[in-house]
Design a protein around this motif. Structure first.
Motif, PDB file in Angstrom:
ATOM      1  N   PRO A 342       6.870  65.470  -3.587  1.00 17.11           N
ATOM      2  CA  PRO A 342       8.240  65.120  -4.001  1.00 17.11           C
ATOM      3  C   PRO A 342       8.631  63.676  -3.733  1.00 17.11           C
ATOM      4  CG  PRO A 342       8.245  66.648  -2.126  1.00 17.11           C
ATOM      5  CD  PRO A 342       6.850  66.611  -2.655  1.00 17.11           C
ATOM      6  N   TRP A 343       8.070  63.043  -2.711  1.00 16.70           N
ATOM      7  CA  TRP A 343       8.433  61.651  -2.449  1.00 16.70           C
ATOM      8  C   TRP A 343       8.039  60.748  -3.607  1.00 16.70           C
ATOM      9  CZ3 TRP A 343       4.764  57.902  -2.721  1.00 16.70           C
ATOM     10  CH2 TRP A 343       3.443  58.289  -2.579  1.00 16.70           C
ATOM     11  N   SER A 344       7.015  61.148  -4.361  1.00 19.12           N
ATOM     12  CA  SER A 344       6.512  60.304  -5.442  1.00 19.12           C
ATOM     13  C   SER A 344       7.236  60.530  -6.763  1.00 19.12           C
ATOM     14  CB  SER A 344       5.014  60.577  -5.657  1.00 19.12           C
ATOM     15  OG  SER A 344       4.798  61.865  -6.233  1.00 19.12           O
ATOM     16  N   TRP A 345       8.038  61.578  -6.855  1.00 22.10           N
ATOM     17  CA  TRP A 345       8.632  61.927  -8.151  1.00 22.10           C
ATOM     18  C   TRP A 345       9.561  60.845  -8.701  1.00 22.10           C
ATOM     19  CZ3 TRP A 345      10.046  67.638  -6.531  1.00 22.10           C
ATOM     20  CH2 TRP A 345       8.859  68.377  -6.438  1.00 22.10           C
ATOM     21  N   PRO A 346      10.483  60.273  -7.923  1.00 19.14           N
ATOM     22  CA  PRO A 346      11.352  59.244  -8.512  1.00 19.14           C
ATOM     23  C   PRO A 346      10.586  58.018  -8.998  1.00 19.14           C
ATOM     24  CG  PRO A 346      12.278  60.065  -6.447  1.00 19.14           C
ATOM     25  CD  PRO A 346      10.879  60.596  -6.533  1.00 19.14           C
TER      26      PRO A 346
END
Length: 514
Positions: A342-346
């Motif tokens: 999730p940290w990489s999604w944006p």
């Protein structure tokens, strides 16, 4: 005033029409089963023909059923002596599949039919986005900007053209948020009316039935009935609505605003935001309750000892099924080449390849090597600008406690932050498209910051002009970026060189095509 109201609808409708054209044109392409459509479009067909999900021909991915469906042969169910022998275990509630099934019922069991409801939900979400942004900014221009930006997001486009559940989750979450915001305005107006009628107690007045909050409960219950992750938004928006009630009572000068909110607003909020969503969620399982072929249904035992036992045993079997689903999601650790954290999604580091056939003939594009892709990725210019806007909203909220900034940040956090728990504590398999429910709130952050850039109506002309130029430049850059990526979002056949040029990061590709 009448003209303003009229344009407040005409502008958003025109923007939604533009977004709808992007989503419906060539909706039946590619004529293939794309990514997890293999599960949901067949579950949907089973629901509209059998009332519950049934086992199909083929292995876990049902390739035999896929081939038969694309060939127009709908004899795809396994033939079992007893209905329970063909019951299929499914990991998500039924509502999203019922919505997909509506398109199949209207237009047939083909790619256009099973994608129709997704395209419709995506188009309507653009209209809702424009209207809720207009309500929050009191500007038709900014409302239309919000709708336009959402229509130009690549991930929103792809999921609007694919029979997956996530676009329906996004739709109901956004609709629920819009209803909560409308309820805020309605409640404040009603509170002012009641206070104007005469002297009231220290707790203030009762506001009576609140139709917008009831509608919010229905929408958020529907979100949970598409995917369980809708519960995060339901909790967040329920708390937000009650906090707004407290703030409204305090703002009008009541001596006991918090007691008033808990005494008069909380019971209605509990009914609208707890009981109504629960009833909506349960209603989505009607097919399972009234038929004998659902997973774990135990129909013969339930019907053996009268109506009271039927209800009790049915609920017991249903709860056991829900625990099985919870266990499934808690133990989903299988490797997938396009999984991501999730940290990489944006940052759009690892999108999902929905479709890439390896055997296109050179004649398809007039070059030695051709590509036809559906890449589930957001529009980078939009997402990176939104990330900066969200940081700006944090500073704005800390400095001013503006309710619009707080609501947007809360909604974004409700859809993104819970996945960190699953990444850290559970190491769950996750994908970038889990972000789609928060994409409208990323857009809303951009709209609110754009409003700050434009300034107030009475701001100096130079300030307004500079702000308008900046906002216009942002919209133009997003449009150009979206147009550049469109061929790999909508399965256009292009040369492999053109496809490679659109892979902005090496991490967007698993392996180099041969």
């Amino acid at each position: 005033m009448q003209g303003t109201v009229l344009w407040g609808w005409i502008g958003p409708l025109l923007v939604a029409l533009f977004g709808g054209l992007l989503r419906f044109i060539r909706l039946g392409e590619p004529r293939a089963v794309v990514f997890d459509e293999t599960y949901y479009m067949k579950d949907a067909y089973s629901l509209i023909t059998r009332g519950v999900e049934r086992t199909m021909l083929g292995d876990a991915d049902n390739p035999i059923a896929d081939q038969r469906i694309l060939a127009g042969n709908l004899d795809i169910f396994k033939h079992c002596p007893q209905p329970a022998d063909c019951a299929a275990f499914v990991a998500h509630p039924p509502l999203g599949k019922w919505m997909i099934g509506l398109g199949e019922w209207l237009f047939g069991m083909d790619p256009f039919g099973w994608r129709f409801a997704a395209a419709l939900a995506g188009t309507l979400s653009i209209l809702i986005m424009a209207r809720v942004a207009r309500r929050m900014t009191r500007s038709t221009l900014l409302g239309c900007l919000g709708g336009l930006l959402l229509s130009l997001d690549g991930l929103h486009l792809v999921l609007s053209r694919t029979a997956l559940l996530d676009i329906f989750l996004m739709f109901w979450v956004l609709a629920g948020f819009a209803c909560v915001v409308a309820d805020r305005d309605w409640a404040r107006g009603r509170l002012a009316e009641r206070l104007a009628t005469g002297r009231l107690s220290e707790l203030g007045p009762r506001l009576g039935l609140r139709p917008w909050r009831l509608a919010a409960g229905l929408c958020l219950g529907a979100a949970c009935a598409v995917k369980w992750s809708g519960i995060f938004f339901l909790i967040a928006f329920a708390v937000l609505s009650l906090v707004w009630d407290m703030g409204a009572r305090r703002a009008v000068g009541l001596r006991e605003p918090y007691r008033g909110a808990f005494s008069y607003d909380l019971p209605g909020a509990f009914a609208s935001m707890v009981l109504v969503p629960a009833a909506t969620f349960m209603a989505s399982w009607t097919g399972w309750f009234v038929t004998d072929g659902g997973w774990g249904r135990n129909w013969e035992r339930a019907t053996s000892s009268g109506p009271i036992f039927f209800v009790v045993d049915s609920v017991r079997s249903w709860l056991k099924y829900q625990l099985e689903v919870l266990g499934y999601h808690s133990n989903l650790h299988e490797y997938h080449p396009y999984m991501s954290e999730p940290w990489s999604w944006p940052l759009l580091i690892r999108p999902v390849s929905f479709h890439y056939p390896p055997d296109l003939p050179p004649s398809a594009c007039g070059a030695d090597k051709c590509s036809q892709a559906v890449l589930g990725v957001g529009t980078p210019a939009l997402w990176y600008a939104a990330a900066l806007a969200l940081v700006g909203l944090i500073a704005w909220y800390v400095a001013t406690r503006d309710w619009r900034a707080g609501a947007t940040l809360l909604a974004f956090g409700a859809g993104w932050l819970p996945w960190f728990y699953y990444a850290i504590a559970d190491d769950r398999t996750m994908y970038l498209f889990y972000m789609i429910p928060v994409v409208p709130f990323m857009v809303l952050a951009l709209v609110l910051v754009s409003g700050l850039a434009l300034g107030r109506r009475d701001a100096p002309a130079g300030r307004r002009s500079a702000g308008a130029a900046a906002v216009g430049a942002l919209a133009l850059i997003v449009l150009i970026n979206f147009g550049w990526l469109y061929p790999v979002l909508a399965a256009e056949t292009i040369t492999q060189a053109e496809w490679w040029a659109r892979m902005l990061m090496r991490s967007w590709v698993t392996t180099a095509p041969k």
